[in-house]
Design a protein around this motif. Structure first.
Motif, PDB file in Angstrom:
ATOM      1  N   ARG A   1       0.807  -1.235   0.000  1.00 50.82           N
ATOM      2  CA  ARG A   1       0.000   0.000   0.000  1.00 50.82           C
ATOM      3  C   ARG A   1       0.835   1.278   0.000  1.00 50.82           C
ATOM      4  N   GLN A   2       2.120   1.174  -0.236  1.00 51.27           N
ATOM      5  CA  GLN A   2       2.952   2.365  -0.345  1.00 51.27           C
ATOM      6  C   GLN A   2       2.841   2.947  -1.760  1.00 51.27           C
ATOM      7  N   GLN A   3       3.017   4.270  -1.857  1.00 50.77           N
ATOM      8  CA  GLN A   3       2.918   4.965  -3.143  1.00 50.77           C
ATOM      9  C   GLN A   3       4.283   5.009  -3.835  1.00 50.77           C
ATOM     10  N   LEU A   4       4.245   4.855  -5.152  1.00 50.79           N
ATOM     11  CA  LEU A   4       5.442   4.993  -5.982  1.00 50.79           C
ATOM     12  C   LEU A   4       5.085   5.910  -7.142  1.00 50.79           C
TER      13      LEU A   4
ATOM     14  N   LEU B   1       1.416   0.049  -4.374  1.00 45.98           N
ATOM     15  CA  LEU B   1       1.914  -1.318  -4.420  1.00 45.98           C
ATOM     16  C   LEU B   1       0.947  -2.289  -3.749  1.00 45.98           C
ATOM     17  N   ASN B   2       0.780  -3.415  -4.386  1.00 41.74           N
ATOM     18  CA  ASN B   2      -0.017  -4.504  -3.822  1.00 41.74           C
ATOM     19  C   ASN B   2       0.918  -5.691  -3.611  1.00 41.74           C
ATOM     20  N   VAL B   3       1.412  -5.811  -2.375  1.00 42.91           N
ATOM     21  CA  VAL B   3       2.361  -6.869  -2.042  1.00 42.91           C
ATOM     22  C   VAL B   3       1.610  -7.994  -1.334  1.00 42.91           C
ATOM     23  N   LEU B   4       1.756  -9.201  -1.833  1.00 43.28           N
ATOM     24  CA  LEU B   4       1.129 -10.368  -1.224  1.00 43.28           C
ATOM     25  C   LEU B   4       2.065 -10.956  -0.174  1.00 43.28           C
ATOM     26  N   TYR B   5       1.506 -11.308   0.985  1.00 40.96           N
ATOM     27  CA  TYR B   5       2.343 -11.881   2.044  1.00 40.96           C
ATOM     28  C   TYR B   5       1.501 -12.800   2.918  1.00 40.96           C
TER      29      TYR B   5
END
Length: 345
Positions: A213-216, A233-237
Motif C-alpha cells: 500500500r505504499q505509493q510509488l 503497491l499490492n504486495v502479497l504476504y
C-alpha cells in the motif's frame, strides 16, 4: 598645404571605414522550436549607406564544412526557395534591408547553423549566422509489473515493480522517482537514429509487508513540462498472527471468556485452525492438540462455554492460512484459583 591634404584624406578614410563597420547584419543568436512548429529567422541590415547598393539577400545552411543555399531574394529576379525547403520557407517581407524568413513544419534535420548574407556593391558581402535547435517533446508513460509481488522469507533479490519511460525526446528528459519505499532506480538512455533520446528508468525493491500500500510516483521533467504518474503497491504476504483475549486474569468459575485469532495477511486469511498444548495440572492430562469439550470454534474465535476450569490452561496455537502460506501465533493461558486484583490501566 600638403600636410592638410594628407590629414583630410586620412580623416575621410576613417569616416568611410567607420561607416562600413556600422553596416552590420543583425540576426537572432539562437532560435529553437519543436518538431512540426514554425520558427522565424530574423535578418536585417543596419545603417545601409546611400552609396552602397544591396544586390541580393541569401540564406544558407552550413553542412559538413560547406554551405547549402536555402532561400534567395533578388530585387530584380524575385524570390527563390531551394530544395528541400520548397513549400516550407517564405520571406516575410522581402526587401534589400530585411531578409527575415519563416521556416515551417520543423524537422529534426533542420537543426544547424544558418547564415544570412547581404551582397553589396561596391563594399562586398556582409553576413552573420545563427544556431537553430529543433526540440522534440517526448512521450511519457509508467508501466507497473504484471507479475505478482510476493514477500517471501529469505528473498534477497530486488525485482522490478515499475518502469517509467520518456520516449523520443530532444534534449533528453530527466526521470526521477518520488516515494518512501526503500528501493533503487536504474537508468538507461537509448540514442535513436533520428537524433532523439529515450530515457528508461526501472524501480527495483524487495517485496515486503511494509511496502504494501505504499505509493510509488514517476516524475518526468522536460523543459518546463512535468509529467507524473503513480501506483499503489499490492504486495502479497502470508499471515502475521496475534491472539487476543487473554488478560492474565482467568480464574476459576469466571464466565464469558474467549480467544480471538487476528491475522494481518494479503490476501486475507481464509482458514484458521486451533490447537492446544495443555499443562499437566491436578492430575489431569489431555492429548496434545485437542481442545476442551466446552470450547466452540467460530472460525477465528474460541468461545469458552460455562465457567473457567483448570483444564483450560495451556498454550493455545492458532494457524492462519491464505494463498501465500501458513503462519501461527500462540498465547500462554494460566488459570488461577481466585480473581487477581489488577492495577487500573
Amino acid at each position: 598645404m600638403s600636410d592638410f591634404s594628407f590629414s583630410s584624406s586620412f580623416l575621410l578614410f576613417l569616416f568611410l571605414i567607420a561607416g562600413l563597420w556600422a553596416q552590420m547584419v543583425l540576426v537572432n543568436d539562437t532560435v529553437s522550436g519543436f518538431i512540426g512548429t514554425n520558427v522565424i529567422l530574423h535578418c536585417s541590415m543596419t545603417n545601409p549607406s546611400p552609396s552602397v547598393k544591396i544586390t541580393q539577400v541569401t540564406w544558407q545552411k552550413a553542412t559538413n564544412g560547406s554551405k547549402q543555399n536555402v532561400a534567395i531574394f533578388n530585387p530584380n529576379m524575385g524570390v527563390s526557395i531551394l530544395a528541400p525547403y520548397k513549400e516550407r520557407v517564405t520571406f516575410r517581407d522581402p526587401s534589400t534591408k530585411d531578409g527575415t524568413i519563416q521556416l515551417s513544419r520543423l524537422e529534426l534535420d533542420d537543426e544547424g547553423v544558418y547564415i544570412c548574407e547581404f551582397a553589396t556593391f561596391p563594399t562586398g558581402n556582409r553576413e552573420n549566422q545563427l544556431n537553430l535547435t529543433v526540440l522534440a517533446k517526448p512521450t511519457n508513460q509508467m508501466v507497473r509489473t504484471t507479475s505478482p509481488l510476493i514477500a517471501r522469507a529469505g528473498m534477497t533479490e530486488k525485482i522490478v515493480v515499475a518502469t517509467c519511460t520518456s520516449s523520443n525526446g530532444k534534449p533528453p528528459s530527466t526521470v526521477t522517482w518520488d516515494t518512501k519505499l526503500k528501493g533503487e532506480a536504474e537508468y538507461q538512455e537509448i540514442r535513436n537514429n533520428n537524433g532523439t533520446i529515450t530515457v528508461i528508468s526501472r524501480y527495483r525493491l524487495l517485496p515486503s509487508r511494509e511496502a504494501h500500500r505504499q505509493q510509488l510516483m514517476c516524475v518526468v521533467n522536460y523543459q518546463l513540462d512535468r509529467f507524473t504518474d503513480s501506483m499503489t503497491l499490492n504486495v502479497l504476504y502470508e499471515p502475521e498472527v496475534r491472539i487476543d483475549g487473554f488478560d492474565g486474569n482467568w480464574y476459576l468459575n469466571r464466565k464469558d471468556v474467549k480467544l480471538t485469532c487476528t491475522s494481518d495477511a494479503n490476501p486475507p486469511a481464509t482458514q484458521y485452525q486451533w490447537k492446544l498444548v495443555p499443562q499437566t495440572k491436578m492430575g489431569m492430562d489431555r492429548m496434545n492438540g485437542s481442545l476442551p469439550d466446552n470450547v466452540e470454534v467460530q472460525n477465528s474465535t474460541l468461545l469458552f462455554k460455562g465457567p473457567v476450569m483448570y483444564n483450560l490452561a495451556g498454550t493455545y496455537v492458532c494457524e492462519a492460512t491464505n494463498t501465500i502460506g501458513t503462519r501461527s501465533g500462540l498465547v500462554e493461558v494460566n488459570v488461577t484459583g481466585r480473581k487477581l486484583s489488577l492495577p487500573l490501566p
